[in-house]
Design a protein around this motif. Structure first.
Motif, PDB file in Angstrom:
ATOM      1  N   GLU A 173       3.612  -1.859   1.401  1.00 10.80           N
ATOM      2  CA  GLU A 173       3.472  -2.773   2.526  1.00 10.80           C
ATOM      3  C   GLU A 173       2.012  -2.905   2.953  1.00 10.80           C
ATOM      4  N   TRP A 186       0.293  -5.174   0.437  1.00 12.89           N
ATOM      5  CA  TRP A 186       0.558  -6.600   0.697  1.00 12.89           C
ATOM      6  C   TRP A 186      -0.278  -7.114   1.861  1.00 12.89           C
ATOM      7  N   TYR A 245       4.782   3.643   3.012  1.00  9.39           N
ATOM      8  CA  TYR A 245       4.286   2.294   3.322  1.00  9.39           C
ATOM      9  C   TYR A 245       3.056   1.903   2.501  1.00  9.39           C
TER      10      TYR A 245
END
Length: 60
Positions: A8, A11, A5
């Motif tokens: 992610e 972001w 992750y």
């Protein structure tokens, strides 16, 4: 391979930075926080996306 992750998280951190920049004109503390955190967020995001590109290109 286990999912980490990193992208992610990058972001989410970039969106948080964008929110601080947008909120900055109304709140001076948000502007200072964005100025302080921008370097670290961009380094983390660059590392996460760069490592992902290297792994996809050369395999792991």
């Amino acid at each position: 391979m286990a999912k980490t992750y990193k992208r992610e998280t990058s972001w989410a951190m970039l969106l948080f930075l964008a929110a601080l920049v947008v909120w900055g004109p109304w709140n001076p503390e948000a502007k200072e926080a964005a100025r302080f955190l921008s370097t670290y967020i961009f380094i983390f995001a660059g590392g996460a996306f760069g490592l992902d590109a290297i792994v996809k290109q050369w395999g792991a």
